[in-house]
Write a protein that holds these residues in place. Structure first.
Motif, PDB file in Angstrom:
ATOM      1  N   THR A 108      12.555  -2.024  -0.088  1.00 42.55           N
ATOM      2  CA  THR A 108      11.526  -1.447  -0.971  1.00 42.55           C
ATOM      3  C   THR A 108      11.248  -2.358  -2.147  1.00 42.55           C
ATOM      4  N   THR A 109      12.334  -2.887  -2.761  1.00 47.10           N
ATOM      5  CA  THR A 109      12.152  -3.828  -3.868  1.00 47.10           C
ATOM      6  C   THR A 109      11.325  -5.019  -3.431  1.00 47.10           C
ATOM      7  N   LEU A 110      11.666  -5.570  -2.265  1.00 49.43           N
ATOM      8  CA  LEU A 110      10.959  -6.761  -1.789  1.00 49.43           C
ATOM      9  C   LEU A 110       9.493  -6.457  -1.500  1.00 49.43           C
TER      10      LEU A 110
ATOM     11  N   TYR B  70      -1.232   9.727  -6.889  1.00 53.13           N
ATOM     12  CA  TYR B  70      -0.414   8.978  -5.929  1.00 53.13           C
ATOM     13  C   TYR B  70      -0.157   9.805  -4.686  1.00 53.13           C
ATOM     14  N   ILE B  71       0.190  11.108  -4.886  1.00 54.25           N
ATOM     15  CA  ILE B  71       0.431  11.974  -3.732  1.00 54.25           C
ATOM     16  C   ILE B  71      -0.857  12.125  -2.914  1.00 54.25           C
ATOM     17  N   THR B  72      -2.013  12.251  -3.603  1.00 53.61           N
ATOM     18  CA  THR B  72      -3.285  12.359  -2.892  1.00 53.61           C
ATOM     19  C   THR B  72      -3.545  11.132  -2.026  1.00 53.61           C
ATOM     20  N   THR B  73      -3.267   9.923  -2.602  1.00 53.71           N
ATOM     21  CA  THR B  73      -3.495   8.697  -1.841  1.00 53.71           C
ATOM     22  C   THR B  73      -2.619   8.665  -0.602  1.00 53.71           C
ATOM     23  N   LEU B  74      -1.324   9.031  -0.757  1.00 49.90           N
ATOM     24  CA  LEU B  74      -0.426   9.042   0.393  1.00 49.90           C
ATOM     25  C   LEU B  74      -0.923  10.010   1.457  1.00 49.90           C
ATOM     26  N   TYR B  75      -1.445  11.170   1.008  1.00 51.04           N
ATOM     27  CA  TYR B  75      -1.893  12.198   1.939  1.00 51.04           C
ATOM     28  C   TYR B  75      -3.093  11.711   2.738  1.00 51.04           C
ATOM     29  N   ILE B  76      -4.064  11.086   2.035  1.00 50.49           N
ATOM     30  CA  ILE B  76      -5.244  10.565   2.740  1.00 50.49           C
ATOM     31  C   ILE B  76      -4.823   9.472   3.718  1.00 50.49           C
ATOM     32  N   ALA B  77      -3.862   8.616   3.297  1.00 50.65           N
ATOM     33  CA  ALA B  77      -3.429   7.525   4.169  1.00 50.65           C
ATOM     34  C   ALA B  77      -2.783   8.084   5.427  1.00 50.65           C
ATOM     35  N   LYS B  78      -1.972   9.131   5.274  1.00 51.70           N
ATOM     36  CA  LYS B  78      -1.335   9.732   6.443  1.00 51.70           C
ATOM     37  C   LYS B  78      -2.378  10.354   7.372  1.00 51.70           C
ATOM     38  N   TYR B  79      -3.397  10.976   6.766  1.00 56.57           N
ATOM     39  CA  TYR B  79      -4.455  11.564   7.579  1.00 56.57           C
ATOM     40  C   TYR B  79      -5.202  10.490   8.360  1.00 56.57           C
ATOM     41  N   LEU B  80      -5.438   9.323   7.703  1.00 53.60           N
ATOM     42  CA  LEU B  80      -6.190   8.253   8.367  1.00 53.60           C
ATOM     43  C   LEU B  80      -5.443   7.674   9.552  1.00 53.60           C
TER      44      LEU B  80
ATOM     45  N   VAL C  30     -11.262  -4.614   3.764  1.00 50.73           N
ATOM     46  CA  VAL C  30     -10.368  -3.668   3.086  1.00 50.73           C
ATOM     47  C   VAL C  30      -9.174  -4.366   2.439  1.00 50.73           C
ATOM     48  N   TYR C  31      -8.554  -5.307   3.186  1.00 48.17           N
ATOM     49  CA  TYR C  31      -7.289  -5.871   2.705  1.00 48.17           C
ATOM     50  C   TYR C  31      -7.499  -6.722   1.461  1.00 48.17           C
ATOM     51  N   THR C  32      -8.552  -7.551   1.488  1.00 43.89           N
ATOM     52  CA  THR C  32      -8.809  -8.376   0.300  1.00 43.89           C
ATOM     53  C   THR C  32      -9.256  -7.505  -0.870  1.00 43.89           C
ATOM     54  N   ARG C  33      -9.966  -6.410  -0.568  1.00 39.94           N
ATOM     55  CA  ARG C  33     -10.338  -5.493  -1.653  1.00 39.94           C
ATOM     56  C   ARG C  33      -9.108  -4.844  -2.258  1.00 39.94           C
ATOM     57  N   LEU C  34      -8.105  -4.570  -1.408  1.00 41.33           N
ATOM     58  CA  LEU C  34      -6.856  -4.008  -1.951  1.00 41.33           C
ATOM     59  C   LEU C  34      -6.195  -4.991  -2.908  1.00 41.33           C
ATOM     60  N   HIS C  35      -6.250  -6.303  -2.570  1.00 43.88           N
ATOM     61  CA  HIS C  35      -5.696  -7.314  -3.477  1.00 43.88           C
ATOM     62  C   HIS C  35      -6.301  -7.155  -4.862  1.00 43.88           C
ATOM     63  N   ALA C  36      -7.649  -7.095  -4.903  1.00 44.07           N
ATOM     64  CA  ALA C  36      -8.306  -6.991  -6.199  1.00 44.07           C
ATOM     65  C   ALA C  36      -8.022  -5.643  -6.844  1.00 44.07           C
ATOM     66  N   GLY C  37      -8.186  -4.568  -6.053  1.00 40.66           N
ATOM     67  CA  GLY C  37      -8.102  -3.227  -6.626  1.00 40.66           C
ATOM     68  C   GLY C  37      -6.718  -2.836  -7.067  1.00 40.66           C
ATOM     69  N   THR C  38      -5.671  -3.454  -6.497  1.00 39.16           N
ATOM     70  CA  THR C  38      -4.320  -3.072  -6.898  1.00 39.16           C
ATOM     71  C   THR C  38      -3.763  -3.980  -7.983  1.00 39.16           C
ATOM     72  N   LYS C  39      -3.755  -5.293  -7.705  1.00 38.72           N
ATOM     73  CA  LYS C  39      -3.082  -6.200  -8.649  1.00 38.72           C
ATOM     74  C   LYS C  39      -3.757  -6.212  -9.991  1.00 38.72           C
ATOM     75  N   ASN C  85       1.526   2.380  -7.905  1.00 38.31           N
ATOM     76  CA  ASN C  85       0.376   1.614  -7.435  1.00 38.31           C
ATOM     77  C   ASN C  85       0.668   0.745  -6.212  1.00 38.31           C
ATOM     78  N   PRO C  86       1.735  -0.099  -6.216  1.00 38.71           N
ATOM     79  CA  PRO C  86       1.965  -0.919  -5.018  1.00 38.71           C
ATOM     80  C   PRO C  86       2.284  -0.086  -3.789  1.00 38.71           C
ATOM     81  N   THR C  87       3.000   1.056  -3.972  1.00 38.43           N
ATOM     82  CA  THR C  87       3.322   1.889  -2.820  1.00 38.43           C
ATOM     83  C   THR C  87       2.058   2.500  -2.221  1.00 38.43           C
ATOM     84  N   GLY C  88       1.137   2.949  -3.085  1.00 32.90           N
ATOM     85  CA  GLY C  88      -0.115   3.504  -2.588  1.00 32.90           C
ATOM     86  C   GLY C  88      -0.927   2.466  -1.838  1.00 32.90           C
ATOM     87  N   ALA C  89      -0.955   1.230  -2.370  1.00 29.44           N
ATOM     88  CA  ALA C  89      -1.700   0.159  -1.708  1.00 29.44           C
ATOM     89  C   ALA C  89      -1.117  -0.129  -0.337  1.00 29.44           C
TER      90      ALA C  89
END
Lengths: 166, 85, 119
Positions: A108-110, B70-80, C30-39, C85-89
């Motif tokens: 997870t860290t990585l 954050y939970i909403t994003t995870l939920y949408i991602a799981k749905y997708l 999508v992937y390159t947009r995630l780079h911009a939108g997250t970092k 943020n990184p986990t959501g991305a």
């Protein structure tokens, strides 16, 4: 039981920090905090604490030593992305790296470090803990051999993750 | 004029730019990326608003909004992605 | 003096937030947009948090006792942004790849090859 006490104490410290307003806490605030921390600690004891790796103070020192370097890489990453936003010069691809880490905490860290650092974004992880990384500017020399060399992709982060999480 | 208000206006301009991506987005994940970005920007906006008016309650709202979005994003991602997580 | 530090932090934060949403418009998939939108937005929001923490600590030092809680609460908001943020991305990227969005202009795709083996 130990997991319950650890998460309750953690919740109580956060409660104290969030209710601090420049004066000492009143007795009523402390009593309410203890009650709420016990409830929250009881509910979250199984989710919150899986093992006691993070109880080791050496790991906390490692995390503290890691933060400045991580922040430096993160600043570099942002200027890199800013440059690519302004010029539109990209060469994307998804590469597989085998960092050879065992524990969930280390991977997870990585993965989070990779997402926040230069030009890379972790996409997926498989059963053998191999990471699939979206790379915005693929270098040709990495494509030649199949167990990819992770040095150009994420520098020394796997070593740091191993020291923190294994 | 309060510098936090100026920064808040500029953050809201970037929210408006991100909304264009949500409206255009050719695929569903594109729209989700746009929404995720808007969430982060709204959190920053709430923090700036709380600092501009010296009201700590907006900062509390921002913390809760960060965790819930954050939970909403995870939920949408799981749905997708469908199937098992 | 203190105002200048706050101006610099706010300037960096707002500039990176705007770059993030500009990148969202300019990048091709999508992937390159995630780079911009997250970092960029994570980095920008962290600098906005630094500005507010500096402001809260400064007001507290000047005698407004309740402003310390502005700094503490903003610190917790910063931790929340930095962890989520990184986990959501990562979740969005994985969902996009599994739902069949191919990376545009990609020169290599190892994950595609691996999913092909399993079918």
């Amino acid at each position: 039981m130990l997991a319950f006490i650890a998460s309750a104490v953690f919740c109580f410290v956060i409660w104290l920090l969030l209710t601090f307003n420049g004066r000492m806490w009143g007795t009523d605030e402390i009593v309410a905090g203890i009650v709420m921390a016990c409830i929250a600690g009881y509910i979250s004891r199984k989710i919150f604490i899986k093992d006691f790796k993070l109880a080791n103070p050496k790991r906390w020192l490692m995390i503290l030593a890691y933060l400045p370097r991580f922040f430096y890489e993160m600043a570099k990453a942002n200027f890199d992305v800013a440059y690519r936003v302004l010029t539109g010069r990209i060469k994307p691809g998804i590469v597989k790296i085998a960092p050879d880490l065992k524990s969930d905490l280390a991977i997870t860290t990585l993965a989070n470090s990779i997402t926040l650092t230069p030009g890379t974004l972790s996409v997926d992880v498989d059963e053998e803990k191999n990471l699939y990384v979206h790379w915005i500017n693929v270098k040709d020399e990495v494509l030649e051999k199949m167990p990819r060399d992770y040095k150009p992709i994420c520098s020394t982060f796997p070593e740091w993750a191993r020291r923190i999480g294994e | 004029m309060n510098p936090f208000m100026i920064a808040l206006v500029l953050v809201l301009v970037s929210v408006a730019i991100a909304i264009i991506r949500v409206l255009l987005g050719p695929t569903v994940p594109d729209r989700v990326v746009g929404l995720d970005t808007i969430n982060t920007l709204v959190i920053a906006g709430m923090l700036l608003f709380g600092a501009a008016y010296k009201e700590i309650i907006y900062v509390d709202v921002a913390i809760v909004y960060a965790l819930l979005s954050y939970i909403t994003t995870l939920y949408i991602a799981k749905y997708l992605q469908g199937g098992k997580l | 003096m203190m105002w200048e530090i706050i101006y610099i932090f706010l300037g960096i934060g707002v500039a990176f937030n705007m770059l993030g949403s500009l990148g969202l418009i300019r990048f091709p998939d999508v992937y390159t947009r995630l780079h911009a939108g997250t970092k960029c937005t994570t980095f920008g929001s962290i600098f906005i948090c630094f500005a507010i923490i500096a402001y809260g600590l400064w007001r507290w030092y000047d005698g407004e006792k309740e402003m310390i809680s502005l700094a503490i609460h903003t610190f917790f908001a910063m931790i929340a942004i930095l962890l989520t943020n990184p986990t959501g991305a990562h979740a969005i990227a994985r969902a996009a790849h599994r739902s069949g969005v191919k990376p545009a202009r990609a020169v290599v795709d190892d994950l595609e090859a691996k999913e092909g083996e399993n079918d």
